[in-house]
Scaffold this active site. Sequence first.
Site, mmCIF file in Angstrom:
data_model
loop_
_atom_site.group_PDB
_atom_site.id
_atom_site.type_symbol
_atom_site.label_atom_id
_atom_site.label_comp_id
_atom_site.label_asym_id
_atom_site.label_seq_id
_atom_site.Cartn_x
_atom_site.Cartn_y
_atom_site.Cartn_z
ATOM 1 N N ARG A 163 0.913 -1.483 0.034
ATOM 2 C CA ARG A 163 -0.298 -0.292 0.157
ATOM 3 C C ARG A 163 1.120 1.186 0.038
ATOM 4 O O ARG A 163 0.538 2.306 1.132
ATOM 5 C CB ARG A 163 -1.155 -0.164 1.285
ATOM 6 N N SER A 237 -10.178 -0.864 3.285
ATOM 7 C CA SER A 237 -9.584 -0.869 4.672
ATOM 8 C C SER A 237 -9.349 0.214 4.867
ATOM 9 O O SER A 237 -8.280 1.469 4.450
ATOM 10 C CB SER A 237 -7.839 -2.136 4.676
ATOM 11 N N GLU A 333 -4.607 3.756 6.559
ATOM 12 C CA GLU A 333 -3.814 2.930 4.935
ATOM 13 C C GLU A 333 -5.234 4.503 4.105
ATOM 14 O O GLU A 333 -4.543 4.846 3.162
ATOM 15 C CB GLU A 333 -5.225 1.870 4.316
HETATM 16 N N1 EPU Z 1 -10.529 -10.800 10.950
HETATM 17 C C1 EPU Z 1 -11.174 -10.595 11.581
HETATM 18 N N2 EPU Z 1 -11.731 -9.695 12.115
HETATM 19 C C2 EPU Z 1 -12.248 -9.009 11.041
HETATM 20 C C3 EPU Z 1 -11.537 -8.668 10.053
HETATM 21 C C4 EPU Z 1 -10.300 -9.467 9.278
HETATM 22 O O1 EPU Z 1 -10.563 -11.899 12.776
HETATM 23 O O2 EPU Z 1 -12.930 -8.098 11.394
HETATM 24 C C5 EPU Z 1 -9.246 -11.112 10.317
HETATM 25 C C6 EPU Z 1 -9.136 -12.983 10.019
HETATM 26 O O3 EPU Z 1 -8.566 -14.408 10.695
HETATM 27 C C7 EPU Z 1 -9.202 -13.270 8.337
HETATM 28 C C8 EPU Z 1 -8.017 -12.336 8.376
HETATM 29 O O4 EPU Z 1 -7.968 -10.740 8.904
HETATM 30 O O5 EPU Z 1 -8.986 -13.722 7.771
HETATM 31 C C9 EPU Z 1 -7.907 -11.237 6.650
HETATM 32 O O6 EPU Z 1 -8.894 -10.279 6.515
HETATM 33 P P1 EPU Z 1 -9.453 -10.201 5.453
HETATM 34 O O7 EPU Z 1 -9.415 -11.331 4.323
HETATM 35 O O8 EPU Z 1 -10.985 -9.587 4.413
HETATM 36 O O9 EPU Z 1 -8.462 -8.941 5.127
HETATM 37 P P2 EPU Z 1 -8.254 -7.947 5.221
HETATM 38 O O10 EPU Z 1 -6.337 -7.928 6.248
HETATM 39 O O11 EPU Z 1 -8.780 -7.666 6.772
HETATM 40 C C10 EPU Z 1 -6.639 -7.243 3.227
HETATM 41 C C11 EPU Z 1 -6.225 -5.596 2.457
HETATM 42 C C12 EPU Z 1 -7.676 -5.269 1.387
HETATM 43 C C13 EPU Z 1 -8.121 -6.563 0.544
HETATM 44 C C14 EPU Z 1 -8.541 -8.076 1.308
HETATM 45 C C15 EPU Z 1 -8.376 -9.337 0.894
HETATM 46 C C16 EPU Z 1 -4.966 -4.523 3.336
HETATM 47 C C17 EPU Z 1 -5.680 -3.283 4.295
HETATM 48 N N3 EPU Z 1 -6.555 -4.671 3.498
HETATM 49 O O12 EPU Z 1 -7.976 -7.221 4.396
HETATM 50 O O13 EPU Z 1 -7.804 -4.078 1.414
HETATM 51 O O14 EPU Z 1 -9.563 -6.830 -0.050
HETATM 52 O O15 EPU Z 1 -7.106 -8.352 2.188
HETATM 53 O O16 EPU Z 1 -6.987 -9.485 0.112
HETATM 54 O O17 EPU Z 1 -4.139 -5.026 3.755
HETATM 55 C C18 EPU Z 1 -8.210 -2.071 1.357
HETATM 56 O O18 EPU Z 1 -6.603 -1.712 0.799
HETATM 57 O O19 EPU Z 1 -9.320 -0.966 1.294
HETATM 58 C C19 EPU Z 1 -9.125 -3.452 0.850
HETATM 59 C C20 EPU Z 1 -10.102 -3.801 1.131
#
Ligand code: EPU
Length: 337
Positions: A163, A237, A333
């Site tokens: 990012r 995010s 972010e």
């Molecule tokens: N999780 C929780 N609680 C929550 C949310 C997430 O426990 O409320 C844990 C879960 O274990 C889950 C893990 O976090 O498996 C990862 O969650 P998720 O797959 O939803 O991905 P993220 O790391 O929260 C990132 C990106 C997203 C992107 C997704 C999918 C960042 C800051 N965000 O989110 O990007 O869509 O991966 O690849 O890196 C964005 O940048 O705006 C965005 C939405």
Amino acid sequence: MELIIQENISLKPFHSFAMEVNARFFTRLSSMDQLPEIFAWKKSSSLVLGGGSNLLFTKNYDGLIIKNEMKGIHLIREDDHHVYVRAGAGEGWHSFVLHCINNGWAGMENLSLIPGTVGAAPIQNIGAYGVELKDIFFGLEAYHIKEEKLHQFSLNDCAFGYRDSIFKRSLKGELVITQVIFRLNKIPEYKITYGAIEQELEKMNIKELSIQAISQAVCRIRSSKLPDPAVMGNAGSFFKNPAVPENKYIELKEKFPGLVGYHQMDGSYKLAAGWLIEYCGWKGYRLDDAGCHALQSLVLVNYGHATGAEIFKLSEDIQRSVFEKFEVRLETEVNII
Ligand code: EPU
């Protein structure tokens, strides 16, 4: 083309948090020849706006908002394995992804349904489901405001990170990205091991993989947990997933066995910020119209009439409580204006 500068324009339709904020001045940029004129006119600070899907206005904007609407998609070159596609910075990201998929150009399918525009995508090296913009990026062209000329940037020039890019750092505010060139694959390399893609493809009963099927799976996963900005204001995010050294990860994992972290090439661990926030009890929290989304706690939401200041205050409260519990700092972010 005649330069039209509007005054005191509501920015509500132009940013995905959808707050009632005004811009002192507002103009639309649709062709290259307007650029010198716009910056010659400029009487104030300025901000180039793409889809407005990664920023939070905490107050009215007392300068010139330049809405980038430069369009056009062209296949500029191809060889045995790749196509090189140039897109105007003002093209919508998802419609561009669909255009590529419909032409059989592979590499963008995992990046389906990300809000925003083509020109904004390199600034924060957008990423999702195991793919980042840098993986399909070939180059871009940008107008240097002070030098009043166009610059070309290759992949290496952009210093892409998680990012992150040079456009958020040393070149912040210096450029207007006008077009981006992508290098896409003629023969797809499917990436389905990340997150729930495989599971979703099974649910969809997909027997034969295709970029269409992956795109649809990604759209279904995103829609199931990320709020649609057209329905509920948000900027995806709000925080980045923080990286911590291995010893810190081990220490935290002993104390909090449920902690979610991913090992990185450099030996550090990227923690799931959503997990940290949820553990601190914020998931589904709401005060007036500012909230932490009930299905994805990394996403802050505007239920209707939240102010930017209220969302910002909530983000600070979340950062503080995560730090108190884990001694981990969450970086935003989203661009706070
Ligand atoms: N999780 C929780 N609680 C929550 C949310 C997430 O426990 O409320 C844990 C879960 O274990 C889950 C893990 O976090 O498996 C990862 O969650 P998720 O797959 O939803 O991905 P993220 O790391 O929260 C990132 C990106 C997203 C992107 C997704 C999918 C960042 C800051 N965000 O989110 O990007 O869509 O991966 O690849 O890196 C964005 O940048 O705006 C965005 C939405």
